[in-house]
Enzyme design. Structure first.
Site, PDB file in Angstrom:
ATOM      1  N   GLY A  22       0.840  -1.182   0.000  1.00  0.00           N
ATOM      2  CA  GLY A  22       0.000   0.000   0.000  1.00  0.00           C
ATOM      3  C   GLY A  22       0.880   1.239   0.000  1.00  0.00           C
ATOM      4  N   SER A  45       1.600  -6.848   3.375  1.00  0.00           N
ATOM      5  CA  SER A  45       2.758  -6.971   4.261  1.00  0.00           C
ATOM      6  C   SER A  45       3.284  -5.622   4.722  1.00  0.00           C
ATOM      7  CB  SER A  45       3.870  -7.765   3.578  1.00  0.00           C
ATOM      8  OG  SER A  45       4.301  -7.130   2.396  1.00  0.00           O
ATOM      9  N   GLU A  46       3.243  -4.603   3.852  1.00  0.00           N
ATOM     10  CA  GLU A  46       3.667  -3.260   4.255  1.00  0.00           C
ATOM     11  C   GLU A  46       2.768  -2.224   3.592  1.00  0.00           C
ATOM     12  OE1 GLU A  46       6.197  -2.814   6.317  1.00  0.00           O
ATOM     13  OE2 GLU A  46       7.326  -4.691   6.161  1.00  0.00           O
ATOM     14  N   THR A  47       2.479  -1.160   4.331  1.00  0.00           N
ATOM     15  CA  THR A  47       1.886   0.041   3.749  1.00  0.00           C
ATOM     16  C   THR A  47       2.842   1.193   4.010  1.00  0.00           C
ATOM     17  OG1 THR A  47      -0.387  -0.746   4.059  1.00  0.00           O
ATOM     18  CG2 THR A  47      -0.074   1.617   3.787  1.00  0.00           C
ATOM     19  N   HIS A  71      10.431  -2.972  -0.609  1.00  0.00           N
ATOM     20  CA  HIS A  71       9.354  -2.960  -1.597  1.00  0.00           C
ATOM     21  C   HIS A  71       8.393  -1.793  -1.377  1.00  0.00           C
ATOM     22  CE1 HIS A  71       6.661  -4.982   1.328  1.00  0.00           C
ATOM     23  NE2 HIS A  71       5.667  -4.771   0.484  1.00  0.00           N
TER      24      HIS A  71
END
Length: 265
Positions: A22, A45-47, A71
């Site tokens: 995100g 997994s990550e924003t 990422h």
């Protein structure tokens, strides 16, 4: 409040591969509690949260903030390039918990200047971690740590690909993350997988930050200054790695935007 939100597949040549992140562009820095709630709602997994005013970039898993995320950084730079805020050939410096991070927009890829994190190979993970990963002593050729994370090298690419960890057993042990890697085949210098059940991500599809340690180890092991790397998750992802200035590594990759919208809070 309406916030611009993007879902981007990072380290991907096409949609539905690589690692989804995100990307939320905020007019100003927002409270940590709100950022964490948004990241939990996004459930990837990550924003990444970027505030253009002070170029602050932060990354949250569904459970916690992290100090470094490859990422999420790539996805943010891709969005900025897509929206015209980062032009071809330009370099932008993000302000992060890991210090200044530089990204350069190329024609075929975005390159990120990240810290090189040589693992300490004198600290073994221990039998409990190997058992939870389903590894035998014969399959493990080296063990170490980078920061709070375990670094394990195994005998072949096949061993990496066939891993089927017991995530409940891993969560019962202290930890932050584990990267398992081996010499690569089929044109790749190195392959890896990354597991982080302690922060709500059983297996991360493609982990740029882990390659800060993987680059240090495998460049020395193979006697190369540049590597082609593949993270062998179900989605899979390709990265280019090149040693940069002392203590730095250049990580390159492509990204694809798959969703654009407004987050209403």
């Amino acid at each position: 409040m309406e916030l611009a939100m993007y879902l981007v597949d990072a380290f991907a040549h096409q949609a539905f591969s690589g690692n989804p992140a995100g990307v939320c562009i905020t007019p100003e820095p927002l409270p940590d509690t709100l950022l964490q709630k948004i990241a939990a709602e996004m459930a990837v997994s990550e924003t990444a949260f970027y505030a253009p005013g002070n170029q602050q970039l932060r990354w949250f898993t569904p459970l916690t903030e992290v100090n470094l995320c490859g990422h999420g950084t790539l996805a943010t730079a891709h969005v900025l390039q897509q929206t015209g805020a980062l032009n071809l050939g330009d370099t932008l410096t993000f302000s992060t918990l890991s210090g200044p991070l530089h990204v350069t927009a190329g024609r075929d890829a975005i390159t990120m200047d990240f810290p090189l994190l040589p693992p300490n190979m004198a600290v073994p993970a221990g039998q409990s971690y190997l058992a939870a990963l389903g590894l035998t002593d014969e399959q493990v050729t080296a063990q170490g740590m980078f920061g709070e994370k375990h670094f394990i090298v195994v005998s072949s690419e096949a061993v990496v690909r066939q891993l089927a960890p017991d995530f409940a057993a891993l969560r019962a042990l202290p930890g932050r993350g584990i990267v398992v890697s081996a010499r690569g085949e089929n044109g790749f210098d190195m392959v890896s997988r990354y597991f982080a059940p302690w922060v709500g991500v059983n297996e991360d599809p493609v982990t740029g930050s882990a390659h800060c340690a993987l680059a240090a180890y495998w460049c020395a092991e193979l006697g190369k200054a540049q590597l082609r790397a593949f993270q062998a998750s179900a989605r899979g992802g390709e990265l280019s790695l090149a040693l940069g200035e002392p203590g730095r590594v250049n990580i390159g990759g492509q990204a694809r935007t798959v969703l654009v919208g407004q987050f209403i809070v």
